[in-house]
Design a protein around this motif. Structure first.
Motif, short mmCIF file in Angstrom:
data_model
loop_
_atom_site.label_atom_id
_atom_site.label_comp_id
_atom_site.label_asym_id
_atom_site.label_seq_id
_atom_site.Cartn_x
_atom_site.Cartn_y
_atom_site.Cartn_z
N PHE A 141 39.79 29.12 31.15
CA PHE A 141 40.43 30.43 31.09
C PHE A 141 39.39 31.55 31.03
O PHE A 141 39.50 32.56 31.73
CB PHE A 141 41.37 30.51 29.88
N ASP A 142 38.38 31.38 30.20
CA ASP A 142 37.38 32.44 30.00
C ASP A 142 36.56 32.72 31.25
O ASP A 142 35.92 33.77 31.34
CB ASP A 142 36.46 32.10 28.83
N ALA A 143 36.56 31.83 32.22
CA ALA A 143 35.77 32.01 33.44
C ALA A 143 36.57 32.65 34.58
O ALA A 143 36.03 32.85 35.67
CB ALA A 143 35.21 30.66 33.89
N VAL A 144 37.84 32.99 34.35
CA VAL A 144 38.68 33.51 35.43
C VAL A 144 38.18 34.86 35.92
O VAL A 144 37.98 35.79 35.14
CB VAL A 144 40.16 33.64 34.96
N ASN A 145 37.96 34.91 37.25
CA ASN A 145 37.66 36.16 37.95
C ASN A 145 38.73 36.27 39.03
O ASN A 145 38.72 35.51 40.00
CB ASN A 145 36.26 36.11 38.56
N THR A 146 39.66 37.21 38.87
CA THR A 146 40.81 37.28 39.77
C THR A 146 40.39 37.52 41.23
O THR A 146 41.14 37.17 42.13
CB THR A 146 41.81 38.36 39.32
N ALA A 147 39.23 38.07 41.46
CA ALA A 147 38.75 38.29 42.83
C ALA A 147 38.56 36.98 43.58
O ALA A 147 38.57 36.96 44.81
CB ALA A 147 37.44 39.08 42.81
N ASP A 148 38.43 35.87 42.85
CA ASP A 148 38.21 34.56 43.47
C ASP A 148 39.50 33.90 43.97
O ASP A 148 39.43 32.84 44.59
CB ASP A 148 37.56 33.59 42.46
N TYR A 149 40.66 34.50 43.69
CA TYR A 149 41.93 33.83 43.95
C TYR A 149 42.78 34.56 44.98
O TYR A 149 42.82 35.79 45.01
CB TYR A 149 42.72 33.69 42.64
N ALA A 150 43.51 33.76 45.76
CA ALA A 150 44.43 34.30 46.77
C ALA A 150 45.79 34.62 46.17
O ALA A 150 46.54 35.42 46.74
CB ALA A 150 44.59 33.30 47.91
N GLY A 151 46.15 34.00 45.04
CA GLY A 151 47.45 34.22 44.44
C GLY A 151 47.50 33.72 43.01
O GLY A 151 46.63 32.98 42.56
N LEU A 152 48.55 34.17 42.31
CA LEU A 152 48.78 33.81 40.91
C LEU A 152 50.16 33.19 40.77
O LEU A 152 51.15 33.76 41.24
CB LEU A 152 48.71 35.08 40.04
N PHE A 153 50.24 32.03 40.11
CA PHE A 153 51.51 31.35 39.85
C PHE A 153 51.68 31.24 38.34
O PHE A 153 50.83 30.68 37.65
CB PHE A 153 51.51 29.95 40.48
N ILE A 154 52.79 31.80 37.83
CA ILE A 154 53.07 31.78 36.39
C ILE A 154 54.20 30.79 36.14
O ILE A 154 55.30 30.94 36.65
CB ILE A 154 53.46 33.18 35.89
N THR A 155 53.91 29.76 35.34
CA THR A 155 54.89 28.73 35.05
C THR A 155 55.90 29.23 34.01
O THR A 155 55.69 30.25 33.36
CB THR A 155 54.21 27.46 34.52
N GLY A 156 56.98 28.48 33.85
CA GLY A 156 58.03 28.85 32.90
C GLY A 156 57.98 28.02 31.64
O GLY A 156 56.93 27.58 31.21
N GLY A 157 59.14 27.80 31.07
CA GLY A 157 59.22 27.09 29.80
C GLY A 157 59.01 28.05 28.64
O GLY A 157 59.25 29.24 28.74
N ARG A 158 58.53 27.52 27.53
CA ARG A 158 58.33 28.35 26.34
C ARG A 158 56.98 29.05 26.31
O ARG A 158 56.80 30.01 25.56
CB ARG A 158 58.50 27.52 25.08
N SER A 159 56.01 28.60 27.10
CA SER A 159 54.67 29.18 27.00
C SER A 159 54.60 30.67 27.33
O SER A 159 53.81 31.39 26.70
CB SER A 159 53.66 28.39 27.83
N PRO A 160 55.38 31.22 28.28
CA PRO A 160 55.24 32.65 28.57
C PRO A 160 55.48 33.56 27.37
O PRO A 160 54.86 34.62 27.25
CB PRO A 160 56.27 32.90 29.67
N GLU A 161 56.36 33.14 26.44
CA GLU A 161 56.68 34.02 25.31
C GLU A 161 55.46 34.27 24.44
O GLU A 161 55.34 35.33 23.84
CB GLU A 161 57.85 33.48 24.49
N TYR A 162 54.53 33.31 24.36
CA TYR A 162 53.33 33.55 23.55
C TYR A 162 52.10 33.84 24.39
O TYR A 162 51.20 34.54 23.93
CB TYR A 162 53.07 32.40 22.55
N LEU A 163 52.05 33.37 25.64
CA LEU A 163 50.90 33.70 26.49
C LEU A 163 50.81 35.21 26.72
O LEU A 163 49.72 35.76 26.84
CB LEU A 163 50.98 32.98 27.84
N ARG A 164 51.95 35.88 26.76
CA ARG A 164 51.96 37.33 27.00
C ARG A 164 51.35 38.12 25.84
O ARG A 164 51.12 39.31 25.97
CB ARG A 164 53.37 37.82 27.29
#
Length: 192
Positions: free
Chosen positions: A72-95
């Motif tokens: 996670f700490d190495a993410v540089n959004t310029a390196d990616y063509a797209g972003l996929f956000i999964t569901g379930g319970r994790s979004p409530e705390y990842l945000r």
């Protein structure tokens, strides 16, 4: 070199909403970097299986372990063509993680494709990127989309909604639809 996709997931992400898009995109030749705050490549997240069994809301059972594929700490959004956000319970705390919000905002600022399924739009509402956008989600997240200035669109669980660079789906029965529309937004072309 394969196009890279960034996937945000965390403990108790919905199993099918993580595994199916991940495997489908990898099968098509995309490099899918699945990350979670405070975790590194090889660390495990636990998934949950949500099902619709006649109660007023989904049921939840323990799913598989999923090994993260990037730091996670190495993410540089310029390196990616797209972003996929999964569901379930994790979004409530990842945000609640400021860098998660920044990542989403960076993808939108660059007008790159973003997919969010089920409860994934909770992250989009926290990032304040839905003003004027049509989006769907698990129905309980619909009011969040509206309050964030978006237009909630109720569709069958097997469908997806596309608005510009954004594609959303209400639940795992829409894995095929959301993944298909997401890779189209990234420029994929194919013939059957």
């Amino acid at each position: 070199m394969a196009k890279k996709v960034l996937m945000l997931a965390g403990d108790f992400t919905e199993d099918y909403e993580t595994m199916v898009p991940f495997q489908a995109m990898e099968m098509l030749g995309y490099q899918v970097d699945v990350v979670c705050p405070d975790k590194k490549a090889g660390d495990i997240i636990r998934t949950a299986i949500h099902d619709f069994e006649g109660e007023q809301t989904y049921s939840e059972k323990r799913g598989h372990n999923f090994a993260l594929t990037a730091d996670f700490d190495a993410v540089n959004t310029a390196d990616y063509a797209g972003l996929f956000i999964t569901g379930g319970r994790s979004p409530e705390y990842l945000r609640l993680t400021p860098r998660v919000i920044e990542i989403v905002q960076e993808f939108f600022a660059a007008n790159k494709p973003v997919a969010a399924i089920c409860h994934g739009p909770q992250i989009l509402t926290a990032a304040n990127v839905l003003k004027g956008k049509k989006a769907t989600a698990y129905p309980a997240v619909g009011p969040d989309i509206t309050l964030a200035g978006g237009e909630y669109v109720a569709v069958d669980a097997s469908e997806a909604v596309v608005d510009g660079n954004l594609v959303t789906a209400p639940a795992w029965p829409g894995d095929s639809a959301i993944t298909r529309e997401f890779i189209k937004l990234m420029g994929a072309k194919w013939e059957l």
